[in-house]
Motif scaffolding. Structure first.
Motif, PDB file in Angstrom:
ATOM      1  N   PHE A 114       0.839  -1.195   0.000  1.00  0.00           N
ATOM      2  CA  PHE A 114       0.000   0.000   0.000  1.00  0.00           C
ATOM      3  C   PHE A 114       0.877   1.248   0.000  1.00  0.00           C
ATOM      4  O   PHE A 114       1.680   1.458   0.913  1.00  0.00           O
ATOM      5  CB  PHE A 114      -0.925  -0.020   1.216  1.00  0.00           C
ATOM      6  CG  PHE A 114      -1.846  -1.209   1.237  1.00  0.00           C
ATOM      7  CD1 PHE A 114      -3.041  -1.196   0.524  1.00  0.00           C
ATOM      8  CD2 PHE A 114      -1.494  -2.358   1.929  1.00  0.00           C
ATOM      9  CE1 PHE A 114      -3.879  -2.298   0.525  1.00  0.00           C
ATOM     10  CE2 PHE A 114      -2.325  -3.468   1.935  1.00  0.00           C
ATOM     11  CZ  PHE A 114      -3.524  -3.446   1.224  1.00  0.00           C
ATOM     12  N   ILE A 115       0.711   2.066  -1.036  1.00  0.00           N
ATOM     13  CA  ILE A 115       1.511   3.276  -1.207  1.00  0.00           C
ATOM     14  C   ILE A 115       0.644   4.489  -0.847  1.00  0.00           C
ATOM     15  O   ILE A 115      -0.397   4.712  -1.471  1.00  0.00           O
ATOM     16  CB  ILE A 115       2.007   3.414  -2.656  1.00  0.00           C
ATOM     17  CG1 ILE A 115       2.739   2.144  -3.096  1.00  0.00           C
ATOM     18  CG2 ILE A 115       2.910   4.633  -2.814  1.00  0.00           C
ATOM     19  CD1 ILE A 115       3.043   2.099  -4.580  1.00  0.00           C
ATOM     20  N   PRO A 116       1.043   5.272   0.160  1.00  0.00           N
ATOM     21  CA  PRO A 116       0.242   6.445   0.524  1.00  0.00           C
ATOM     22  C   PRO A 116       0.308   7.509  -0.568  1.00  0.00           C
ATOM     23  O   PRO A 116       1.276   7.580  -1.330  1.00  0.00           O
ATOM     24  CB  PRO A 116       0.896   6.928   1.822  1.00  0.00           C
ATOM     25  CG  PRO A 116       2.315   6.484   1.701  1.00  0.00           C
ATOM     26  CD  PRO A 116       2.265   5.159   0.992  1.00  0.00           C
ATOM     27  N   TYR A 117      -0.700   8.338  -0.607  1.00  0.00           N
ATOM     28  CA  TYR A 117      -0.765   9.386  -1.629  1.00  0.00           C
ATOM     29  C   TYR A 117       0.462  10.288  -1.591  1.00  0.00           C
ATOM     30  O   TYR A 117       0.992  10.691  -2.630  1.00  0.00           O
ATOM     31  CB  TYR A 117      -2.037  10.219  -1.451  1.00  0.00           C
ATOM     32  CG  TYR A 117      -2.120  11.399  -2.398  1.00  0.00           C
ATOM     33  CD1 TYR A 117      -2.459  11.216  -3.742  1.00  0.00           C
ATOM     34  CD2 TYR A 117      -1.826  12.689  -1.952  1.00  0.00           C
ATOM     35  CE1 TYR A 117      -2.519  12.291  -4.621  1.00  0.00           C
ATOM     36  CE2 TYR A 117      -1.878  13.770  -2.817  1.00  0.00           C
ATOM     37  CZ  TYR A 117      -2.227  13.567  -4.153  1.00  0.00           C
ATOM     38  OH  TYR A 117      -2.273  14.630  -5.015  1.00  0.00           O
ATOM     39  N   LYS A 118       0.948  10.592  -0.375  1.00  0.00           N
ATOM     40  CA  LYS A 118       2.081  11.515  -0.243  1.00  0.00           C
ATOM     41  C   LYS A 118       3.354  10.965  -0.878  1.00  0.00           C
ATOM     42  O   LYS A 118       4.286  11.720  -1.169  1.00  0.00           O
ATOM     43  CB  LYS A 118       2.337  11.830   1.232  1.00  0.00           C
ATOM     44  CG  LYS A 118       2.854  10.677   2.062  1.00  0.00           C
ATOM     45  CD  LYS A 118       3.039  11.080   3.520  1.00  0.00           C
ATOM     46  CE  LYS A 118       3.577   9.930   4.367  1.00  0.00           C
ATOM     47  NZ  LYS A 118       4.929   9.521   3.966  1.00  0.00           N
ATOM     48  N   GLN A 160       3.311   9.034  -3.735  1.00  0.00           N
ATOM     49  CA  GLN A 160       3.132   8.774  -5.161  1.00  0.00           C
ATOM     50  C   GLN A 160       4.026   9.728  -5.962  1.00  0.00           C
ATOM     51  O   GLN A 160       3.934  10.943  -5.815  1.00  0.00           O
ATOM     52  CB  GLN A 160       1.660   8.979  -5.569  1.00  0.00           C
ATOM     53  CG  GLN A 160       0.704   7.959  -4.981  1.00  0.00           C
ATOM     54  CD  GLN A 160       0.810   6.599  -5.654  1.00  0.00           C
ATOM     55  OE1 GLN A 160       1.431   6.457  -6.715  1.00  0.00           O
ATOM     56  NE2 GLN A 160       0.198   5.593  -5.054  1.00  0.00           N
ATOM     57  N   VAL A 161       4.881   9.179  -6.788  1.00  0.00           N
ATOM     58  CA  VAL A 161       5.800   9.993  -7.586  1.00  0.00           C
ATOM     59  C   VAL A 161       5.037  10.631  -8.740  1.00  0.00           C
ATOM     60  O   VAL A 161       4.377   9.937  -9.523  1.00  0.00           O
ATOM     61  CB  VAL A 161       6.963   9.131  -8.121  1.00  0.00           C
ATOM     62  CG1 VAL A 161       7.839   9.939  -9.079  1.00  0.00           C
ATOM     63  CG2 VAL A 161       7.798   8.602  -6.959  1.00  0.00           C
ATOM     64  N   GLU A 162       5.126  11.946  -8.836  1.00  0.00           N
ATOM     65  CA  GLU A 162       4.455  12.662  -9.911  1.00  0.00           C
ATOM     66  C   GLU A 162       5.221  12.477 -11.222  1.00  0.00           C
ATOM     67  O   GLU A 162       6.454  12.353 -11.230  1.00  0.00           O
ATOM     68  CB  GLU A 162       4.360  14.148  -9.576  1.00  0.00           C
ATOM     69  CG  GLU A 162       3.616  14.460  -8.286  1.00  0.00           C
ATOM     70  CD  GLU A 162       2.127  14.167  -8.380  1.00  0.00           C
ATOM     71  OE1 GLU A 162       1.606  14.081  -9.520  1.00  0.00           O
ATOM     72  OE2 GLU A 162       1.494  14.005  -7.323  1.00  0.00           O
ATOM     73  N   VAL A 163       4.486  12.485 -12.326  1.00  0.00           N
ATOM     74  CA  VAL A 163       5.098  12.282 -13.632  1.00  0.00           C
ATOM     75  C   VAL A 163       6.171  13.324 -13.908  1.00  0.00           C
ATOM     76  O   VAL A 163       7.247  13.007 -14.436  1.00  0.00           O
ATOM     77  CB  VAL A 163       4.020  12.314 -14.743  1.00  0.00           C
ATOM     78  CG1 VAL A 163       4.665  12.302 -16.123  1.00  0.00           C
ATOM     79  CG2 VAL A 163       3.081  11.125 -14.601  1.00  0.00           C
ATOM     80  N   ASN A 198       8.667   3.796  -0.315  1.00  0.00           N
ATOM     81  CA  ASN A 198       7.327   3.865  -0.908  1.00  0.00           C
ATOM     82  C   ASN A 198       7.332   4.612  -2.240  1.00  0.00           C
ATOM     83  O   ASN A 198       6.568   4.277  -3.151  1.00  0.00           O
ATOM     84  CB  ASN A 198       6.343   4.512   0.068  1.00  0.00           C
ATOM     85  CG  ASN A 198       5.955   3.575   1.197  1.00  0.00           C
ATOM     86  OD1 ASN A 198       6.003   2.360   1.051  1.00  0.00           O
ATOM     87  ND2 ASN A 198       5.581   4.150   2.341  1.00  0.00           N
ATOM     88  N   GLN A 199       8.175   5.612  -2.374  1.00  0.00           N
ATOM     89  CA  GLN A 199       8.304   6.298  -3.664  1.00  0.00           C
ATOM     90  C   GLN A 199       8.906   5.373  -4.709  1.00  0.00           C
ATOM     91  O   GLN A 199       8.494   5.393  -5.876  1.00  0.00           O
ATOM     92  CB  GLN A 199       9.158   7.549  -3.499  1.00  0.00           C
ATOM     93  CG  GLN A 199       8.476   8.669  -2.721  1.00  0.00           C
ATOM     94  CD  GLN A 199       9.421   9.809  -2.396  1.00  0.00           C
ATOM     95  OE1 GLN A 199      10.624   9.605  -2.214  1.00  0.00           O
ATOM     96  NE2 GLN A 199       8.878  11.024  -2.306  1.00  0.00           N
ATOM     97  N   SER A 200       9.874   4.561  -4.302  1.00  0.00           N
ATOM     98  CA  SER A 200      10.432   3.567  -5.224  1.00  0.00           C
ATOM     99  C   SER A 200       9.364   2.585  -5.652  1.00  0.00           C
ATOM    100  O   SER A 200       9.301   2.177  -6.820  1.00  0.00           O
ATOM    101  CB  SER A 200      11.607   2.834  -4.564  1.00  0.00           C
ATOM    102  OG  SER A 200      12.672   3.717  -4.296  1.00  0.00           O
ATOM    103  N   ALA A 201       8.494   2.206  -4.717  1.00  0.00           N
ATOM    104  CA  ALA A 201       7.370   1.328  -5.064  1.00  0.00           C
ATOM    105  C   ALA A 201       6.451   2.004  -6.076  1.00  0.00           C
ATOM    106  O   ALA A 201       5.937   1.364  -7.002  1.00  0.00           O
ATOM    107  CB  ALA A 201       6.593   0.952  -3.812  1.00  0.00           C
ATOM    108  N   SER A 202       6.245   3.310  -5.917  1.00  0.00           N
ATOM    109  CA  SER A 202       5.427   4.058  -6.861  1.00  0.00           C
ATOM    110  C   SER A 202       6.034   4.024  -8.260  1.00  0.00           C
ATOM    111  O   SER A 202       5.320   3.902  -9.267  1.00  0.00           O
ATOM    112  CB  SER A 202       5.271   5.512  -6.384  1.00  0.00           C
ATOM    113  OG  SER A 202       4.576   6.302  -7.323  1.00  0.00           O
TER     114      SER A 202
END
Length: 332
Positions: free
Chosen positions: A149-153, A155-158, A233-237
């Motif tokens: 589960f990746i929190p919204y904060k 999530q890596v933006e494009v 978590n960003q890497s997961a994103s």
């Protein structure tokens, strides 16, 4: 309404292993009436369990073990599920004094496989062994695979990525704790050249120098060095956004499997027969078969014990990434 049933799950290492326990957490929560699931792990793995909605409470091992045990004793658990079965977990179980279900370890079979290459290990994934541990509680495998589960904060933006990698790329998890689980630099360059598609390199800060050498050789149009730039978590994103994932036998490989990505799984000193290949997701095994010295270790070494490192130096790159071929055909 069912009476609350307090269950403590123990797993202290590592990234991949904590991810691999996620089906047990989900199945306990969903299948045991009134289950209140608590999870205890090391503080460094907090990002993996913090956002899991099937976990009701989390405890982290840091500092004093006895302070942690006092907190756990105050919970008055009904059951402890031990998926570590090591010294710390055994001590905690003995101090809590409640009914426990512990993972059985095929230590002798593993030793025979690693030292004499006699494989009598059960042909099952470690996740299935984890789930067998809780069968006495009425839990069955729901066949839904791993969770992450990746929190919204996080999530890596494009637009955080280079223009060349914003809409389509392959992720390559090039990191790994031990040298014998990683391709040598020259072979990583060869692999990225073989992929021939924008690649995001993932690893920690220690991998950044190696990743820079790959980018220097192949150019920034093909390679984006993300090593050390993002948290777990960003890497997961970034894995979640990837078309496919190439990975050594490491924790982010299990994260990719949890995100249901197709994984091209690279094996050196360890083998898939040890039970931790990508679970419930499409995958391709990349390994050098037929070596008398392999496997030499489950966790990996700092150097090849035989000095030749044939498992990685001679690993064939005879794969075809059909997903990329199809995209190119559509583009044409």
């Amino acid at each position: 309404m069912a009476a609350p049933v307090k269950i403590l799950l123990l797993r202290f290492s590592s990234i991949g292993d904590v991810v691999l326990t996620s089906p047990v957490v989900r199945c306990l929560k969903q299948q045991v009436p009134g289950a209140e699931v608590h999870y205890c792990t090391k503080r460094e793995y907090q990002p993996i369990v913090e956002y899991n909605p099937y976990i009701d409470k989390r405890y982290y091992l840091e500092g004093s073990l006895y302070s942690l045990i006092r907190q756990l004793r105050a919970e008055h658990y009904d059951y402890v599920v031990d998926l570590q079965n090591g010294f710390v977990a055994t001590l905690i179980k003995s101090m809590l004094g409640v009914r426990t279900y512990s993972l059985g370890k095929p230590s002798l079979r593993t030793w025979l496989y690693l030292n004499w290459k006699i494989n009598t290990l059960p042909t099952q994934h470690i996740v299935d062994r984890y789930l067998e541990t809780v069968e006495p509680l009425g839990v069955e495998n729901d066949e839904e695979g791993l969770d992450y589960f990746i929190p919204y904060k996080d999530q890596v933006e494009v637009d955080w990525l280079p223009v060349t990698h914003r809409h389509d790329y392959v992720a390559f998890v090039m990191g790994g704790r031990h040298m014998t689980k990683r391709l040598p630099l020259a072979r990583m360059i060869e692999l990225c050249r073989k992929i021939n598609h924008p690649v995001v390199l993932l690893g920690d800060k220690e991998d950044r120098v190696t990743a820079d050498a790959i980018a220097l050789e192949l150019g920034n149009q093909l390679i984006f060095n993300a090593c050390g730039l993002f948290n777990l978590n960003q890497s997961a994103s970034l894995l979640q956004r990837a078309r496919v994932v190439f990975s050594h036998d490491t924790g982010l490989m299990q994260v990719a499997a949890a995100l249901k990505k197709k994984v091209y799984s690279i094996w050196g000193s360890s083998t898939p027969q040890l039970g931790e290949f990508p679970y419930k997701t499409p995958y391709v095994l990349l390994e050098k078969s037929g070596l008398a010295c392999r496997p030499c270790s489950k966790t990996g070494f700092g150097n090849c014990p035989m000095k030749h490192f044939r498992c990685m130096n001679e690993l064939p790159f005879d794969f075809e990434v059909k997903e990329l071929r199809q995209k190119k055909k559509n583009f044409e």
